[in-house]
Motif scaffolding. Structure first.
Motif, PDB file in Angstrom:
ATOM      1  N   LEU A   2      71.638  31.873  23.394  1.00 14.51           N
ATOM      2  CA  LEU A   2      71.755  30.685  24.437  1.00 14.51           C
ATOM      3  C   LEU A   2      70.364  30.306  24.909  1.00 14.51           C
ATOM      4  N   SER A   3      70.002  29.150  25.078  1.00 14.22           N
ATOM      5  CA  SER A   3      68.776  28.735  25.651  1.00 14.22           C
ATOM      6  C   SER A   3      69.144  27.895  27.094  1.00 14.22           C
ATOM      7  N   ILE A   4      68.526  28.529  28.243  1.00 13.80           N
ATOM      8  CA  ILE A   4      68.678  27.550  29.334  1.00 13.80           C
ATOM      9  C   ILE A   4      67.255  27.571  30.245  1.00 13.80           C
ATOM     10  N   SER A   5      66.939  26.599  31.087  1.00 15.30           N
ATOM     11  CA  SER A   5      65.766  26.531  31.758  1.00 15.30           C
ATOM     12  C   SER A   5      65.558  27.548  32.508  1.00 15.30           C
ATOM     13  N   VAL A   6      64.317  28.184  32.729  1.00 13.64           N
ATOM     14  CA  VAL A   6      64.004  29.223  33.851  1.00 13.64           C
ATOM     15  C   VAL A   6      64.629  28.990  35.098  1.00 13.64           C
ATOM     16  N   LYS A   7      64.614  27.608  35.354  1.00 13.94           N
ATOM     17  CA  LYS A   7      64.685  27.075  36.812  1.00 13.94           C
ATOM     18  C   LYS A   7      66.236  27.602  36.903  1.00 13.94           C
ATOM     19  N   GLU A   8      67.239  26.961  35.901  1.00 12.04           N
ATOM     20  CA  GLU A   8      68.546  27.225  36.071  1.00 12.04           C
ATOM     21  C   GLU A   8      68.764  28.679  36.166  1.00 12.04           C
ATOM     22  N   PHE A   9      68.132  29.366  35.558  1.00 10.88           N
ATOM     23  CA  PHE A   9      68.524  30.933  35.396  1.00 10.88           C
ATOM     24  C   PHE A   9      68.176  31.502  36.813  1.00 10.88           C
ATOM     25  N   LEU A  10      67.095  31.050  37.491  1.00 11.78           N
ATOM     26  CA  LEU A  10      66.592  31.767  38.531  1.00 11.78           C
ATOM     27  C   LEU A  10      67.666  31.345  39.730  1.00 11.78           C
ATOM     28  N   PHE A  11      68.142  30.149  39.719  1.00 16.74           N
ATOM     29  CA  PHE A  11      68.961  29.708  40.619  1.00 16.74           C
ATOM     30  C   PHE A  11      70.170  30.409  40.595  1.00 16.74           C
ATOM     31  N   TRP A  12      70.680  30.917  39.316  1.00 16.88           N
ATOM     32  CA  TRP A  12      71.964  31.431  39.029  1.00 16.88           C
ATOM     33  C   TRP A  12      71.891  32.819  39.506  1.00 16.88           C
ATOM     34  N   LYS A  13      70.646  33.252  39.097  1.00 15.58           N
ATOM     35  CA  LYS A  13      70.303  34.784  39.588  1.00 15.58           C
ATOM     36  C   LYS A  13      70.507  35.165  40.984  1.00 15.58           C
ATOM     37  N   LYS A  14      69.969  34.267  41.777  1.00 17.75           N
ATOM     38  CA  LYS A  14      69.799  34.180  43.382  1.00 17.75           C
ATOM     39  C   LYS A  14      71.370  34.186  43.620  1.00 17.75           C
ATOM     40  N   LYS A  15      72.101  33.414  43.453  1.00 20.82           N
ATOM     41  CA  LYS A  15      73.334  32.923  43.594  1.00 20.82           C
ATOM     42  C   LYS A  15      74.146  34.343  43.520  1.00 20.82           C
ATOM     43  N   GLN A  16      74.093  34.982  42.282  1.00 19.04           N
ATOM     44  CA  GLN A  16      74.811  36.348  41.914  1.00 19.04           C
ATOM     45  C   GLN A  16      74.445  37.112  42.981  1.00 19.04           C
ATOM     46  N   LEU A  17      73.138  37.565  43.503  1.00 21.08           N
ATOM     47  CA  LEU A  17      72.559  38.606  44.056  1.00 21.08           C
ATOM     48  C   LEU A  17      73.089  38.263  45.619  1.00 21.08           C
ATOM     49  N   SER A  18      73.392  36.963  45.737  1.00 26.40           N
ATOM     50  CA  SER A  18      73.636  36.695  47.424  1.00 26.40           C
ATOM     51  C   SER A  18      75.038  37.198  47.448  1.00 26.40           C
ATOM     52  N   LYS A  19      75.898  37.381  46.295  1.00 27.57           N
ATOM     53  CA  LYS A  19      77.263  38.026  46.543  1.00 27.57           C
ATOM     54  C   LYS A  19      77.340  39.409  47.001  1.00 27.57           C
ATOM     55  N   GLY A  20      76.166  40.201  46.761  1.00 28.53           N
ATOM     56  CA  GLY A  20      76.163  41.733  46.839  1.00 28.53           C
ATOM     57  C   GLY A  20      75.546  42.346  45.774  1.00 28.53           C
ATOM     58  N   GLY A  21      75.287  43.742  45.849  1.00 28.03           N
ATOM     59  CA  GLY A  21      74.756  44.260  44.681  1.00 28.03           C
ATOM     60  C   GLY A  21      73.373  44.454  44.997  1.00 28.03           C
ATOM     61  N   ASP A  22      72.870  45.367  44.115  1.00 28.32           N
ATOM     62  CA  ASP A  22      71.356  45.624  44.156  1.00 28.32           C
ATOM     63  C   ASP A  22      70.636  45.253  42.801  1.00 28.32           C
ATOM     64  N   ASP A  23      69.157  44.938  43.090  1.00 30.37           N
ATOM     65  CA  ASP A  23      68.394  44.359  41.959  1.00 30.37           C
ATOM     66  C   ASP A  23      68.371  45.484  40.621  1.00 30.37           C
ATOM     67  N   GLN A  24      68.458  46.629  40.846  1.00 35.07           N
ATOM     68  CA  GLN A  24      68.414  47.769  39.805  1.00 35.07           C
ATOM     69  C   GLN A  24      69.515  47.499  38.930  1.00 35.07           C
ATOM     70  N   SER A  25      70.709  47.212  39.725  1.00 38.51           N
ATOM     71  CA  SER A  25      72.028  47.277  38.840  1.00 38.51           C
ATOM     72  C   SER A  25      71.943  45.939  38.229  1.00 38.51           C
ATOM     73  N   PHE A  26      71.419  44.802  38.713  1.00 41.83           N
ATOM     74  CA  PHE A  26      71.375  43.601  38.059  1.00 41.83           C
ATOM     75  C   PHE A  26      70.421  43.415  36.848  1.00 41.83           C
ATOM     76  N   ALA A  27      69.408  44.221  37.134  1.00 43.62           N
ATOM     77  CA  ALA A  27      68.563  44.342  36.113  1.00 43.62           C
ATOM     78  C   ALA A  27      69.001  45.151  34.835  1.00 43.62           C
ATOM     79  N   VAL A  28      69.978  46.111  35.180  1.00 41.73           N
ATOM     80  CA  VAL A  28      70.826  46.750  34.061  1.00 41.73           C
ATOM     81  C   VAL A  28      71.703  45.932  33.205  1.00 41.73           C
ATOM     82  N   LEU A  29      72.406  45.042  33.908  1.00 41.66           N
ATOM     83  CA  LEU A  29      73.135  43.705  33.362  1.00 41.66           C
ATOM     84  C   LEU A  29      72.337  43.058  32.482  1.00 41.66           C
ATOM     85  N   LEU A  30      71.341  42.466  33.193  1.00 39.55           N
ATOM     86  CA  LEU A  30      70.497  41.446  32.311  1.00 39.55           C
ATOM     87  C   LEU A  30      69.685  41.964  30.980  1.00 39.55           C
TER      88      LEU A  30
END
Ligand code: SAM
Length: 289
Positions: A2-30
């Motif tokens: 699936l292709s999306i814009s980097v801007k949209e992706f970064l916005f979504w990523k920030k929103k997910q991390l604002s809910k909690g969790g750490d960068d390292q776990s998020f990197a595993v998911l991505l």
């Protein structure tokens, strides 16, 4: 893909991390579910006008993140994978998620044996996902290794991880209680390694829920004082090691001195407590006579 814009992706990523969790776990998911390794992501961030290609859509990735945050399920179990040193390993809730602090055990082996091309014979007791044995078998293609676990499901996973990591055939897996499957290898080992269950009972009861509710009890609990398995492994090690063979054990942060005394009581020499990167006496090593 699936292709999306980097801007949209970064916005979504920030929103997910604002809910909690750490960068390292998020990197595993991505990486494992989204198909975006961290290195790739860092390059994309430099070009916010570009596009990003994902293996799964954002809603699906978000639902896994939500499960991780709501239920404290380790992200590695949800993704079915973890990184350990330079390995990518399958993990299920049948095995402990191999820890970063355990990675040092491979460097301890490098320090003792160097990059020897000599053929040596090693054993790992309680292999779980296979992390330690697989890393050693890959680093030393001329060595032969044997690995045990009491849990057949864990061993099946370790064997699969080994097959996925290499085409070598210098590592074999045996099911059973500590040294018991190695009867025919008495006096033959140059090196034995174990990261056994070593958590004392009272500490086990108070472990964080992401550990206690998900990781196998059999991989963590070391009896009343945490030393039940360590005692047994050290006591029988002299039967299986060659003269001057090495034993390397991981232990709980405060067990180093007691484990050192057990080594000495069982005729080990050159006994040493090795600190991890946080300055904790995490490993005890010694040579049999
Ligand atoms: C702390 S985990 C270590 C797993 C892996 N070596 C690592 O470092 O990530 C301990 C392992 O010992 C195994 N184990 C527990 N009791 C055992 C026994 N009596 N004999 C053999 N293995 C055992 C568990 O199933 C678990 O896989």
């Amino acid at each position: 893909m699936l292709s999306i814009s980097v801007k949209e992706f970064l916005f979504w990523k920030k929103k997910q991390l604002s809910k909690g969790g750490d960068d390292q776990s998020f990197a595993v998911l991505l990486d494992f579910i989204g198909g975006i390794p961290t290195s790739h992501l860092n390059a994309l961030i430099l070009n916010p006008e570009g596009r990003i290609y994902l293996k799964e859509n954002l809603d699906y990735l978000g639902s896994i993140w939500e499960d991780h945050l709501l239920n404290s399920t380790p992200i590695q179990y949800l993704c079915g994978f973890t990184f350990w040193r330079d390995l990518e390993l399958n993990v299920t809730d049948k095995v402990l998620i191999p820890r970063p602090e355990t990675e040092l055990v491979i460097d301890i082996v490098f320090k003792i044996f160097g990059k020897e091309s000599k053929k040596l014979f090693f054993a790992e007791l309680g292999t779980g996902s296979g992390a330690i044995s697989i890393a050693l078998a890959l680093a030393y293609p001329l060595w032969k290794g044997i690995a045990t676990d009491i849990d057949q499901d864990a061993l099946d996973l370790a064997a699969r991880n080994y097959l996925n990591s290499t085409q070598q055939s210098n590592l074999k897996f045996y099911c059973g209680h500590w040294w018991q499957p190695f009867e025919s290898f008495k006096g033959k080992l140059d090196l034995a390694i174990s990261n056994p269950p070593y958590i004392p009972k009272d500490i086990y009861e108070k472990l964080p829920k992401e550990v206690k509710n998900f990781e196998p009890k059999i991989a963590l609990l070391g009896g009343e004082d945490g030393l039940m398995h360590i005692r047994e492994i050290i006591k029988d090690a002299p039967l299986f090691l060659k003269e001057k063979g090495w034993l390397i054990l991981e232990n709980h942060f405060d067990q180093g001195e007691k484990v050192k005394q057990l080594f000495i009581k069982n005729s080990f020499t050159l006994v040493e407590i090795v600190k991890d990167f946080s300055g904790i006496g995490r490993f005890t090593i010694g040579r049999y006579k």
